[in-house]
Design an enzyme around this catalytic site. Structure first.
Site, PDB file in Angstrom:
ATOM      1  N   SER A 207      70.167  22.340  46.311  1.00 36.58           N
ATOM      2  CA  SER A 207      70.080  21.570  45.071  1.00 36.58           C
ATOM      3  C   SER A 207      70.632  22.838  44.033  1.00 36.58           C
ATOM      4  O   SER A 207      70.745  23.958  44.453  1.00 36.58           O
ATOM      5  CB  SER A 207      68.570  21.516  44.655  1.00 36.58           C
ATOM      6  OG  SER A 207      68.421  21.580  43.368  1.00 36.58           O
TER       7      SER A 207
ATOM      8  N   TYR B 200      60.072  25.218  45.401  1.00 40.15           N
ATOM      9  CA  TYR B 200      61.262  24.181  45.740  1.00 40.15           C
ATOM     10  C   TYR B 200      62.701  24.914  45.696  1.00 40.15           C
ATOM     11  O   TYR B 200      63.570  25.106  46.526  1.00 40.15           O
ATOM     12  CB  TYR B 200      61.324  23.145  44.663  1.00 40.15           C
ATOM     13  CG  TYR B 200      62.497  22.339  44.697  1.00 40.15           C
ATOM     14  CD1 TYR B 200      62.540  21.176  45.588  1.00 40.15           C
ATOM     15  CD2 TYR B 200      63.521  22.151  43.808  1.00 40.15           C
ATOM     16  CE1 TYR B 200      63.694  20.308  45.701  1.00 40.15           C
ATOM     17  CE2 TYR B 200      64.614  21.393  43.996  1.00 40.15           C
ATOM     18  CZ  TYR B 200      64.680  20.112  45.011  1.00 40.15           C
ATOM     19  OH  TYR B 200      65.741  19.586  45.195  1.00 40.15           O
TER      20      TYR B 200
END
Ligand SMILES: NC(=O)c1ccc[n+]([C@@H]2O[C@H](COP(=O)([O-])OP(=O)(O)OC[C@H]3O[C@@H](n4cnc5c(N)ncnc54)[C@H](O)[C@@H]3O)[C@@H](O)[C@H]2O)c1
Length: 325
Positions: free
Chosen positions: A145, A158
């Site tokens: 990401s 994350y």
């Protein structure tokens, strides 16, 4: 890798969002596709979708990628059903949850890092030896990401997991070259998916979160991610990246410029002068964001997205996502 016809693909998280987009694109390219996912409802919907296409060879496996024994069974099942280990492994499954870094619990870290990094490691350890032994070469992609290329105040577990897989894929990129196995890491920003529902699959044993997660924040995330790139479009960009054997696939019009800006940030963080420069850049960016808010963020404040669990009163309000008002 340029020829996909007749080869086997194994896609974690393949029943929804980015993974389902990949299943559609690689199935259309003539691959036999295994979609492995923890959500039975997502698998059922995906299977119903592919049933309509008589030529599609898609096999669904219910799998929790944090379960190593189940992963090995899924690999055996793949070989039994399609006659070979995958030549294309897509480590796509992931979960997210956002809240102030300082409010994060061990369980927030264990769950998100367990899926987003641990699940990828399990995929690599399960499949890499099988792919090498099969001697057919192949390709592996992990979905990271943009969050893995920069840390944010509300993205600690994350971003840590996504940063780790970027590094891990660079390692495998070099290590697997002698075996004819290519490796890439895809780093998207927003994708139009169901990732806002991540908490639905959070294990009960890891339920203790420090973040504000409830139906309101989930509804906001559904809205937020609806502004993202279409998963099929993203999968087409991914396929081109695999064909070109690009290590870091940044699905944006100017990937080199984007990466240069990201690296520039790291360079600035190495000297006192650079720190000042970066602070100025951030202030300007913040100003721009106030003038032109990113579409999809409306309603974040009202939903309390990115906040700490309400009883964590020691978390400074100024540290919360809502300070961006
Ligand atoms: N949606 C975005 O804006 C965005 C942006 C950048 C990166 N990503 C990444 O894209 C990947 C795919 O996510 P998505 O956005 O398509 O979300 P999604 O929720 O639509 O799809 C992810 C799928 O993974 C499955 N999954 C979750 N935990 C699992 C587990 N333990 N074992 C097996 N399957 C599991 C879910 O059931 C779901 O079907 C993730 O790695 C995510 O971090 C998403």
């Amino acid at each position: 890798m340029k020829d996909f016809t007749g080869k086997v693909a194994f896609i974690t998280g393949g029943a929804s969002g980015a993974g389902l987009g990949q299943a559609k694109v690689f199935s259309a390219a003539g691959m036999k596709v295994v979609i492995a996912d923890i959500r039975q409802d997502h698998l059922d919907e995906a299977v119903a979708y592919f049933k309509k296409d008589k030529k599609a060879q898609v096999h669904a496996i219910k799998l929790d990628i944090t379960d190593r024994a189940a992963f090995a069974k899924a690999a055996d099942e793949t070989e039994k059903v399609f006659g070979s280990p995958p030549q294309l492994l897509l480590n796509t499954a992931g979960v997210n949850a956002f809240g102030p870094a300082e409010a994060s619990t061990f369980e927030d870290y264990d769950w998100i890092i367990g899926v987003c990094l641990g699940g990828v490691i399990n995929g690599m350890v399960t499949f890499v030896p099988r792919m090498i032994k099969a001697g057919k070469g192949g390709y592996i992609v992990t979905v990271s990401s943009m969050g893995g290329l920069m840390g944010g105040p509300t993205t600690a577990p994350y971003s840590a997991a996504k940063a780790a897989v970027i590094n891990l894929m660079e390692t495998y990129f070099t290590a697997l070259k002698p075996y004819g196995i290519g490796v890439s890491c895809l780093c998207p920003a927003g994708i139009k998916t169901n990732i806002g529902e991540s908490s639905y699959t959070r294990p009960k044993a890891l339920a203790a979160t420090g973040y504000n997660t409830n139906e309101k924040t989930i509804a906001f995330m559904r809205h937020h991610y609806s502004f993202g790139i279409d998963p099929v479009e993203l999968a087409k960009i991914l396929k081109k990246g695999i064909e070109d054997e690009v290590l870091f696939i940044l699905p944006f019009p100017e990937p080199e410029k984007m990466m240069r800006n990201l690296v520039e940030r790291m360079v600035n963080y190495t000297t006192a002068e650079g720190m000042k420069r970066q602070a100025e850049i951030e202030a300007k960016r913040q100003e721009e964001r106030q003038k032109h808010p990113m579409p999809g963020l409306e309603g974040a404040l009202e939903a309390g997205w990115g906040n700490a669990r309400p009883d964590l009163t020691w978390v400074k309000k100024s540290q919360r996502f809502s300070r961006k008002k």
